[in-house]
Every structure is written in C-alpha cells, then in structure tokens.
Design a protein around this motif. Structure first.
Motif: not given
Length: 497
Positions: A316-322
């Motif tokens: 899972l990848t994202s710059r949005n932690k929440e």
C-alpha cells in the motif's frame, strides 16, 4: 598484568569510545578497584593509543577475562563482569538520551549512528562475533532473490515454548517481566537473565505513546534496531500498530520498521511484550516487483498492489497517512474474519483466531510504503506445527516461526548448521555412504536430503537457499498457482475497496 592496570586501561578506552567523562575517572576507578579488591590504582605507563583507537573492546576484554580467570571466576561470572565493566563506563541513560537528541537535531541518521557505535563500543553489540556470521544473497533465475544468514549468536527457539508465554500463570512477581522491558537497562543478570548493564535505550514519543529505541545484540542486518513499548502488554495487529509504524518512519525515514504477528507460529519469539524491529536495510520484499495493481474506488490517494514474492504480500503506498491507515485497517479487519476453505484458510475455530497480518513500513521521498503479509497459524493432523509454516521436510534446517524479517526474505538460520554441515562434508570426503554418515552422527538422521544433495554436487549455500524458498512457499496463504491467485483475487474483491 594486574587488575588495577586493566582498570586504568578501561578508563582510557571509556573516555575515547564511550563518552566517559574525564572528571568521573577517579570516582569510577575507585568503584572498580573496590569491586575487584585491587585497592591501589596502577601508577605505571599506559599505552593510551592501544586503548583509544580500537572500534571494539576485544583487546581490553581479553585482558580483563584473564585477570578474572586468575581470581577463580567461572566463565558465566566473567561475562557478567564484562557487561558490568563496560556498563559502568557508558554514560547514564539520561546522558545518552541527551546526546542522541543533539545528534537528531542535526540528522536522524547521525543520531542512530551514535547509538549504534556506542552499542559496539560497550559490547552490547558483539561486533567481532557478529562478523563471523554466514551471510549471502541467493539468486534464482525467475524468482526474487533471498538473503540467507547463519547467525552464530542467536539461540534456536521452540514455537511451543513461545506460545506458552502468552498463557503464563500469574504468580510470584518476575523482574524484569521479560527481556524487552525498559527495566532491563542496568539489570545485573540474575537467575539466568542476561546481564544488561551495558544496554542503553532512547525514549521516543509515537502517536501519544512512550516507546524506547535500542539495538539488537544479534544484528540480523545493518543497524538492526528494536522498538519497545513502554508497557508490558501483549502484541496486537491493529490500526494503532500501523499508525505507530508510519510515525516511526516519519522520525527515522532512513530506517524500515515492522511488527511480528500477534499469534504463535507466525509471530516472533516474544509475544507478551509489544515491540517492533527495523533498521538500515532493504529486505528482499522491498526490492521485489509488483504483480498486479488493484483498482481502488474509495481511497483515491492510495495505491494497492500484489507483490511478485513467495508469500502473500500486498503493498500500500500513499503520501496521505490517514487514508493509507484507513485502507490498511479495512484490509486487516476483513482478513481477520475471512474464510476460504478451498485454500485451507479458516479464520476461527475451537482453538481461537488464526488469521493475522505481518506489517512492514518504509518511507521513500515522502511516500509511505506499507507492506501487509497475510498470515494464518492454523494446524491440522498433517501439519501439527502449522499448515502455513515450514513443513516437516524442512525442519532440519529451520523449524522456528517465520517472523517479519524472514517473511520479507532474509532468513536467520541456526548456528548448529555450521557444525552439521561440516559433519556431512567430512563424511563425504571420507567416502562414507549416506547411512554411514548418519550412523556416525545420529544428529544427522533428518539430514538425508541434504546429504544426497551435496553428494550430487549441490553447494550447501544453494541447498539452504532452496529450503528457504520452499519455506516461504509453505508460508504463503495463497500459493503462486492459478488456484491461489484466484483465491487472493476473490478476497480483494470481497472488500469493495
């Protein structure tokens, strides 16, 4: 040589390598002289260069051990005294924390480097012994590489003994409660509990909780660290755990971090105290390629991929932690109660819960990478040690639980293999038959496959690599087969992501 001379040398080493304050020298010297009944300080010349240059305290400890042996100390007492000597020369925990913070203000990597160097200098990390470990990368024609190590310092543990810790009866107070508790700092090692006078830990605040950072004395890879919960509480896998992992890589983006599972067999060797493991290393799973991207309707800032790896791993990848945490928790909650009898996956039965997750996190250029390895610890009559665990044909090489590091592709094999491999190779050189080798060495009774493989020209390194690859195939809840891929796809579709 005399103990008073060794004490003087130790003070020189401490000031050069451990941060022992020069103003404390007389105080520390008097304490050590009294402890070892040396009474008078050494007044001769000291070769200061010899004790201020070495990276490790090996030479100093060699002299110290000889002196203690002459006093009639037994080997266990001598090692306890070595920990005490270096522990008293190491600055107090508060000073270590202060120095760590000073370095951190300049760079997180400088801070962790400081703590690591100190662990080597005070022999909590026995670098010379660790450097003797066997370690190599095993490459395969069409599969991800694996990292194989034989760790000469790590004791081999039994899965059933590990499971018993979770059901330990409440009785007489134990102190410290386990080998991970913060109270181990400075503990002298009583009743079989290893001495920890030379251990130093650094407090951290993650998600409003207090945790402690330390290095592992076994060092499975570069700067192998352990993150320890302030409280002695059982391990869990939850959104809270995912959030803690991501907060750690916010603080230390040059490190990865991961958690073992919260269940026996698929978990680590200490399940009764929440802790993580990480360090300055890229595990094989992190270097593997994605196999398929899964479309996401409800998590627009996230990307979900299945990985081309041996066990069943999602990235899972994202710059949005929440939003990433929401997605991870959605998958965890679904997996914990998911049943797929066609693939032998039963989430709950009369023995309790079986589905869980091994999570690992890293952060690259501001993007979070959270790996979720789907696990199941169910046993049956065919595989009483675990269906998704190393199968019996591999027990001669590895029988312990497959924790987060091995599930991500770096194997830690037991030290006994060095001796057992030599016995096999000696027998082959002597021209003994398979039966004669086993008859001469009964402990090799389960090693017939390895004996035959080596007799056929396979190297021990290639044999261990094939076994480790086979173990990860066993660990996979969804195999790399059409049936397994169909089962994984069905699970992912069931969540309406």
């Amino acid at each position: 040589m005399s103990l008073s001379k060794v004490i003087k040398e130790a003070l020189v080493y401490g000031q050069a390598k451990l941060g022992t304050e020069k103003e404390d020298a007389a105080f520390l010297e008097n304490l050590l002289l009294q402890r070892y009944n040396a009474f008078l300080p050494y007044e001769g010349e000291i070769d200061e260069a010899a004790y201020s240059t070495p990276k490790t305290p090996d030479a100093l400890l060699g002299e110290f051990r000889q002196e203690l042996m002459a006093l009639g100390k037994n080997p266990e007492e001598i090692e306890d005294e070595c920990a005490f000597l270096l522990g008293i020369l190491t600055p107090l925990p508060s000073r270590v924390t202060e120095t760590f913070s000073t370095y951190y203000d300049r760079s997180p990597a400088l801070a962790t480097d400081y703590l690591y160097r100190q662990g080597i200098a005070n022999n909590y990390i026995p670098l010379t012994k660790i450097q003797k470990n066997v370690a190599y990368v095993a490459s395969f024609p069409s599969s991800p590489s694996l990292e194989i190590t034989i760790n000469l310092a790590k004791p081999e543990k039994n899965n059933k003994d590990i499971a018993k810790l979770l059901q330990a009866p409440k009785g007489e107070r134990k102190y410290p409660l386990c080998a991970l508790c913060k109270e181990n700092v400075g503990y002298p090692g009583i009743g079989g509990h290893a001495p920890r006078e030379n251990l130093r830990i650094v407090p951290l605040h993650l998600e409003g909780e207090k945790w402690y950072l330390q290095y592992s004395p076994y060092q499975y890879y570069a700067q192998h660290c352990i993150l320890i919960d302030d409280k002695h509480e059982k391990m869990e896998i939850s959104r809270r755990i995912f959030a803690l992992l991501l907060s750690f890589v916010d603080l230390f983006p040059h490190f990865f971090i991961g958690s073992n599972c919260d269940l026996p067999i698929v978990g680590g060797s200490i399940l009764n105290h929440e802790h993580f493991q990480g360090g300055f290393h890229r595990l094989p799973l992190f270097r593997s390629l994605p196999k398929q991207e899964i479309p996401l309707k409800h998590y627009p800032s996230c990307r979900l991929e299945t990985m081309d790896f041996y066990d069943t791993a999602l990235r899972l990848t994202s710059r949005n932690k929440e939003e990433l945490l929401d997605l991870a928790e959605k998958i965890r909650a679904a997996w914990c109660c998911y049943e797929d009898p066609e693939n032998q996956i039963i989430a709950h039965d009369e023995n309790g819960r079986h589905n869980t997750i091994t999570p690992l996190a890293e952060k690259k250029e501001g993007t979070y990478h959270l790996y979720l390895i789907l696990r199941n610890n169910r046993c049956d009559e065919t595989y009483p040690e675990g269906i998704f665990h190393a199968h019996p044909e591999f027990f001669h090489i590895k029988k312990e639980g497959i924790g987060l590091i091995e599930a991500a592709g770096r194997f830690i094999l037991p030290a006994r293999l060095v001796r057992q491999q030599k016995l096999i190779q000696d027998g082959l050189r002597q021209g003994l038959s398979d039966e004669e080798i086993i008859e001469a060495n009964p402990e090799l009774s389960s090693f017939l496959p390895m004996i035959k493989a080596l007799r056929g020209g396979m190297s021990p390194e290639d044999y261990y690599a094939e076994v480790c690859r086979g173990i990860l195939f066993n660990v996979a809840v969804y195999k790399n087969t059409p049936e397994g891929e169909k089962g994984l796809e069905k699970f992912l579709q069931s969540m309406d992501l």
